[in-house]
Motif scaffolding. Structure first.
Motif, PDB file in Angstrom:
ATOM      1  N   GLY A  50      23.024  -4.705   8.304  1.00 47.37           N
ATOM      2  CA  GLY A  50      22.997  -6.129   8.646  1.00 47.37           C
ATOM      3  C   GLY A  50      21.786  -6.787   8.008  1.00 47.37           C
ATOM      4  O   GLY A  50      20.678  -6.242   8.057  1.00 47.37           O
ATOM      5  N   LEU A  51      22.012  -7.947   7.406  1.00 43.56           N
ATOM      6  CA  LEU A  51      20.934  -8.638   6.681  1.00 43.56           C
ATOM      7  C   LEU A  51      19.717  -8.892   7.554  1.00 43.56           C
ATOM      8  O   LEU A  51      18.581  -8.625   7.152  1.00 43.56           O
ATOM      9  N   GLU A  52      19.960  -9.420   8.760  1.00 41.80           N
ATOM     10  CA  GLU A  52      18.832  -9.784   9.625  1.00 41.80           C
ATOM     11  C   GLU A  52      18.008  -8.545   9.974  1.00 41.80           C
ATOM     12  O   GLU A  52      16.781  -8.602   9.998  1.00 41.80           O
ATOM     13  N   ASN A  53      18.693  -7.439  10.234  1.00 37.56           N
ATOM     14  CA  ASN A  53      17.969  -6.204  10.539  1.00 37.56           C
ATOM     15  C   ASN A  53      17.144  -5.737   9.342  1.00 37.56           C
ATOM     16  O   ASN A  53      16.038  -5.229   9.492  1.00 37.56           O
ATOM     17  N   ALA A  54      17.718  -5.905   8.149  1.00 35.82           N
ATOM     18  CA  ALA A  54      16.992  -5.486   6.945  1.00 35.82           C
ATOM     19  C   ALA A  54      15.736  -6.351   6.761  1.00 35.82           C
ATOM     20  O   ALA A  54      14.654  -5.838   6.465  1.00 35.82           O
ATOM     21  N   TRP A  55      15.883  -7.658   6.956  1.00 38.10           N
ATOM     22  CA  TRP A  55      14.712  -8.547   6.827  1.00 38.10           C
ATOM     23  C   TRP A  55      13.628  -8.141   7.834  1.00 38.10           C
ATOM     24  O   TRP A  55      12.449  -8.087   7.500  1.00 38.10           O
ATOM     25  N   GLU A  56      14.075  -7.861   9.056  1.00 43.54           N
ATOM     26  CA  GLU A  56      13.126  -7.527  10.120  1.00 43.54           C
ATOM     27  C   GLU A  56      12.419  -6.199   9.810  1.00 43.54           C
ATOM     28  O   GLU A  56      11.213  -6.060  10.011  1.00 43.54           O
ATOM     29  N   ARG A  57      13.173  -5.249   9.297  1.00 43.55           N
ATOM     30  CA  ARG A  57      12.579  -3.955   8.926  1.00 43.55           C
ATOM     31  C   ARG A  57      11.523  -4.129   7.834  1.00 43.55           C
ATOM     32  O   ARG A  57      10.452  -3.528   7.893  1.00 43.55           O
ATOM     33  N   HIS A  58      11.828  -4.967   6.843  1.00 43.91           N
ATOM     34  CA  HIS A  58      10.834  -5.209   5.779  1.00 43.91           C
ATOM     35  C   HIS A  58       9.546  -5.800   6.364  1.00 43.91           C
ATOM     36  O   HIS A  58       8.444  -5.428   5.964  1.00 43.91           O
ATOM     37  N   GLN A  59       9.697  -6.714   7.306  1.00 50.79           N
ATOM     38  CA  GLN A  59       8.514  -7.317   7.941  1.00 50.79           C
ATOM     39  C   GLN A  59       7.697  -6.281   8.710  1.00 50.79           C
ATOM     40  O   GLN A  59       6.470  -6.237   8.613  1.00 50.79           O
ATOM     41  N   ARG A  60       8.395  -5.449   9.472  1.00 55.43           N
ATOM     42  CA  ARG A  60       7.736  -4.480  10.335  1.00 55.43           C
ATOM     43  C   ARG A  60       6.901  -3.499   9.511  1.00 55.43           C
ATOM     44  O   ARG A  60       5.739  -3.244   9.820  1.00 55.43           O
ATOM     45  N   ASN A  61       7.503  -2.974   8.443  1.00 56.60           N
ATOM     46  CA  ASN A  61       6.774  -1.991   7.632  1.00 56.60           C
ATOM     47  C   ASN A  61       5.652  -2.647   6.832  1.00 56.60           C
ATOM     48  O   ASN A  61       4.615  -2.035   6.589  1.00 56.60           O
ATOM     49  N   HIS A  62       5.895  -3.896   6.447  1.00 55.63           N
ATOM     50  CA  HIS A  62       4.830  -4.647   5.769  1.00 55.63           C
ATOM     51  C   HIS A  62       3.617  -4.811   6.687  1.00 55.63           C
ATOM     52  O   HIS A  62       2.469  -4.646   6.258  1.00 55.63           O
ATOM     53  N   GLN A  63       3.868  -5.122   7.953  1.00 55.20           N
ATOM     54  CA  GLN A  63       2.746  -5.333   8.886  1.00 55.20           C
ATOM     55  C   GLN A  63       1.961  -4.041   9.089  1.00 55.20           C
ATOM     56  O   GLN A  63       0.733  -4.063   9.222  1.00 55.20           O
ATOM     57  N   ALA A  64       2.659  -2.920   9.105  1.00 56.24           N
ATOM     58  CA  ALA A  64       1.971  -1.640   9.252  1.00 56.24           C
ATOM     59  C   ALA A  64       1.134  -1.349   8.002  1.00 56.24           C
ATOM     60  O   ALA A  64      -0.025  -0.922   8.097  1.00 56.24           O
ATOM     61  N   LEU A  65       1.724  -1.610   6.831  1.00 57.71           N
ATOM     62  CA  LEU A  65       0.974  -1.390   5.581  1.00 57.71           C
ATOM     63  C   LEU A  65      -0.264  -2.270   5.547  1.00 57.71           C
ATOM     64  O   LEU A  65      -1.364  -1.836   5.206  1.00 57.71           O
ATOM     65  N   ARG A  66      -0.069  -3.498   5.926  1.00 56.75           N
ATOM     66  CA  ARG A  66      -1.169  -4.457   5.929  1.00 56.75           C
ATOM     67  C   ARG A  66      -2.306  -3.989   6.855  1.00 56.75           C
ATOM     68  O   ARG A  66      -3.484  -4.020   6.473  1.00 56.75           O
ATOM     69  N   ALA A  67      -1.942  -3.520   8.032  1.00 54.38           N
ATOM     70  CA  ALA A  67      -2.965  -3.054   8.976  1.00 54.38           C
ATOM     71  C   ALA A  67      -3.755  -1.904   8.369  1.00 54.38           C
ATOM     72  O   ALA A  67      -4.990  -1.850   8.461  1.00 54.38           O
ATOM     73  N   GLY A  68      -3.041  -0.985   7.700  1.00 53.44           N
ATOM     74  CA  GLY A  68      -3.711   0.153   7.080  1.00 53.44           C
ATOM     75  C   GLY A  68      -4.626  -0.270   5.943  1.00 53.44           C
ATOM     76  O   GLY A  68      -5.753   0.211   5.802  1.00 53.44           O
ATOM     77  N   ILE A  69      -4.129  -1.173   5.114  1.00 55.33           N
ATOM     78  CA  ILE A  69      -4.905  -1.690   3.975  1.00 55.33           C
ATOM     79  C   ILE A  69      -6.203  -2.331   4.475  1.00 55.33           C
ATOM     80  O   ILE A  69      -7.288  -2.059   3.946  1.00 55.33           O
ATOM     81  N   GLU A  70      -6.053  -3.180   5.470  1.00 55.56           N
ATOM     82  CA  GLU A  70      -7.224  -3.899   5.975  1.00 55.56           C
ATOM     83  C   GLU A  70      -8.201  -2.954   6.680  1.00 55.56           C
ATOM     84  O   GLU A  70      -9.417  -3.147   6.608  1.00 55.56           O
ATOM     85  N   ALA A  71      -7.658  -1.923   7.334  1.00 57.76           N
ATOM     86  CA  ALA A  71      -8.530  -0.949   7.997  1.00 57.76           C
ATOM     87  C   ALA A  71      -9.395  -0.194   6.987  1.00 57.76           C
ATOM     88  O   ALA A  71     -10.500   0.250   7.301  1.00 57.76           O
ATOM     89  N   MET A  72      -8.892  -0.075   5.756  1.00 65.32           N
ATOM     90  CA  MET A  72      -9.678   0.573   4.690  1.00 65.32           C
ATOM     91  C   MET A  72     -10.676  -0.383   4.056  1.00 65.32           C
ATOM     92  O   MET A  72     -11.399  -0.010   3.136  1.00 65.32           O
ATOM     93  N   GLY A  73     -10.644  -1.637   4.501  1.00 61.65           N
ATOM     94  CA  GLY A  73     -11.558  -2.622   3.917  1.00 61.65           C
ATOM     95  C   GLY A  73     -11.014  -3.291   2.672  1.00 61.65           C
ATOM     96  O   GLY A  73     -11.727  -3.995   1.958  1.00 61.65           O
ATOM     97  N   LEU A  74      -9.725  -3.091   2.411  1.00 64.33           N
ATOM     98  CA  LEU A  74      -9.101  -3.762   1.262  1.00 64.33           C
ATOM     99  C   LEU A  74      -8.441  -5.065   1.720  1.00 64.33           C
ATOM    100  O   LEU A  74      -8.219  -5.278   2.905  1.00 64.33           O
ATOM    101  N   GLN A  75      -8.111  -5.910   0.751  1.00 65.51           N
ATOM    102  CA  GLN A  75      -7.517  -7.211   1.070  1.00 65.51           C
ATOM    103  C   GLN A  75      -6.177  -7.396   0.360  1.00 65.51           C
ATOM    104  O   GLN A  75      -6.042  -7.020  -0.807  1.00 65.51           O
ATOM    105  N   LEU A  76      -5.245  -8.036   1.053  1.00 61.39           N
ATOM    106  CA  LEU A  76      -4.031  -8.495   0.375  1.00 61.39           C
ATOM    107  C   LEU A  76      -4.385  -9.772  -0.379  1.00 61.39           C
ATOM    108  O   LEU A  76      -5.177 -10.595   0.096  1.00 61.39           O
TER     109      LEU A  76
END
Lengths: 391, 391
Positions: A271-297
């Protein structure tokens, strides 16, 4: 000469595309080849149209995959909608807007550029001002999701402005389709193209496109022939069109189409909506990890694409060395900066099948280790912990 | 919506292409996708060039597969070698010569047609006469193996005439490459294109091309930009060129290229001369069987392509009914006539992997049975016996 069969290594594809391909799709592509005029194949093409209409959120009859990569998808839009002397406004905020300008010029059209900072979204106000000073503009073209920077523009608003000024729109959704909302009919997009190898998780080589009635009317009213025979929609329509007949145009890439069909079945199942939501969820996790390392998006929050994360390379870090070690030691491919972003950005894709917790954790763990080995002071495990906390 | 995975039937492909695909190629295509800038992929591309140079019998550096079907291979030759106002002589003896004219016109070039009967080879004398009356001609283009009729022209002689008159040549070898002798350097061909899905036994979707130094000089001396961005060789050369660097142009169709690589490894293993000889041998068996049934090949003997056998449909026989029964009852696809040959010919391919005794016997047995069932008086087994005697 003694060249033998090629056996590729198993990579983890976290660059700007091709992205990790779902094994279901690779298996589908290895099914027996049948003829491009076989009734069974033609029935599959009809299903493909329905599946693509769903992905694009459109009822457009003229919705099909171009038998060539996304670059040809871009070109099919420009060569069919533009005639020599036509004025076209191109919003450029990265590499692919520049390619649009090249396409327009080669059609004999007159491109007017609306330039925005690379890494930022297209500014709707600038488009509006430019349209006011160029009232004879026929087409507005822009990239929804700039693969070179990871910035997402407000396609709905840009299309609304263009239509208000009587223009057709050409929208590049190569990186957005399947990963972020793309709503062709609701937004009123006239011509749209995408690629198979990004959030659809298929292999590269096909470019889904869709054209509405306004676009088809423009094509029917052309005074000149389309300059490309291969990409002439008036001929392609005879093959992919809705009249039930399939006039031979070119030999379709049968097995590649099996793959795209399977990719679209997978998308429909989720389902499209589920796919969009999954992309957001994993992006937020990646972002948290990136920022925890002191890097910036690199892209500001509300303009970020969840499927393509541009990370600013920290001062003093050897771009090429990091990417080479990720590839050699972990089989992990990320993207370099493209064009004027070369050396400034890493582009980390979480696209389609590849947008999953496994890839997020592998990337964060590997990057942390490589940066540490190269001398950076990063607390061990900090990125993975942050990502886990963010899910 | 409830569209599920597509599972094609296993056909026997004996039409004009796609032809039967070697299972080794299908398996190769299902290997893991890697990035198009991955060092391992780039090494594979270098091998591909070597393998294609062997198939084309050339040392041309600019030898690579276009990321699109044969129609795009034709177009890349025309849009790069021709500029507006250039005169080009096109020898037409079937459908694909007509397509060449379309391509030339869309480049703004001036096509001059040398027309021959469909089903016959191009007449070298007519080309020579036309060149004499059009001394300002820049390019001569013709189809070596006309897929629409099964006729083979004398490429060596035609190229020799064109060069004597100072013209570059564009030669279509979509159906000949791998099945009949094609000798780019020895014959002096300047620009050549082919397709993956005929005698190379790969899936459709790629178009091997090669350009010699004379062609590249012409491209470098252009006054105008190539009208297609996707097919602009000056850009493509940055990616496939010989300088060791790989400038990003478009995303290569990775898995399709795995397939073509494997197809070319298979060709190299067999050896070109052995492949040509095999095509001849199976063609002679098919011919014996056809004639034993009282049917006739449409092309005269010395102009026949061994890989594409045009059979004259006997008076009173229902073309569509025969093809439908072959497909439905035997899973066997043969080709209908194309263009002005519609309803007059069946086109029976014995291409690449599909040029084998099994396919010859299956076809002869099935056709004999279907014709008999439709009321023809044919002695049972006569065709198979004749084929066996001919091997």
């Amino acid at each position: 000469m003694s060249i033998t069969s090629f056996h590729p290594p198993a990579r983890i594809l976290m660059g700007p595309g091709p992205s990790d391909v779902n094994p279901r799709i690779l298996e589908a592509m290895s099914r027996p080849t049948i003829g491009h005029l076989d009734p069974v194949f033609i029935a599959m093409m009809d299903e493909m149209k329905t599946l693509l209409q769903y992905a694009f959120q459109t009822k457009n009859e003229l919705t099909f995959p171009v038998s060539a990569p996304g670059s040809a998808g871009m070109e099919i839009c420009f060569v069919n909608l533009l005639e020599p002397g036509d004025k076209v406004i191109i919003c450029q905020n990265g590499v692919f807007g520049g390619r649009m300008k090249e396409n327009a010029e080669r059609c004999g059209a007159i491109p007017v550029l609306v330039e925005d900072t690379w890494g930022a979204a297209v500014d709707p106000n600038k488009l509006e001002e430019t349209l006011k000073s160029h009232p004879d503009t026929k087409v507005v073209a822009f990239v929804h999701a700039e693969t070179s920077t990871g910035a997402c523009s407000d396609a709905k608003t840009l299309v609304e402005i263009a239509r208000r000024h009587g223009c057709l729109t050409i929208v590049d959704t190569v990186t957005s389709l399947g990963g972020s909302p793309v709503k062709v009919d609701e937004w009123g997009i006239d011509a749209i193209y995408s690629g198979s190898q990004k959030c659809l998780s298929c292999t590269p080589g096909l470019s889904p496109v869709s054209f509405n009635e306004r676009a088809i009317e423009r094509i029917r009213a052309r005074q000149t022939k389309v300059q490309s025979w291969f990409l002439d929609l008036s001929l392609v329509m005879g093959y992919w069109g809705g009249d039930g007949k399939r006039a031979y145009h070119h030999t379709a890439p049968i097995n590649a189409l099996y793959g795209l069909h399977e990719a679209l079945v997978v998308l429909q199942e989720e389902g499209l909506e589920n796919a969009w939501e999954r992309h957001q969820r994993n992006h937020q996790a990646l972002r948290a990890g990136i920022e925890a390392m002191g890097l910036q998006l690199a892209v500001k929050e509300k303009e970020r694409l969840p499927q393509l994360n541009a990370i600013t390379i920290p001062a003093g870090v050897d771009d090429a060395a990091v990417r080479a070690r990720l590839l050699q030691e972990y089989g992990l491919e990320i993207g370099a900066g493209l064009g004027e972003m070369a050396g400034k950005l890493w582009r980390v894709g979480l696209m389609g099948y590849g947008s999953n917790p496994r890839n997020v954790l592998i990337f964060l763990g590997a990057l942390e280790t490589v940066l540490h080995d190269l001398g950076a002071s990063i607390e061990s495990g900090v990125a993975v912990r942050a990502a886990r906390a963010a899910w």
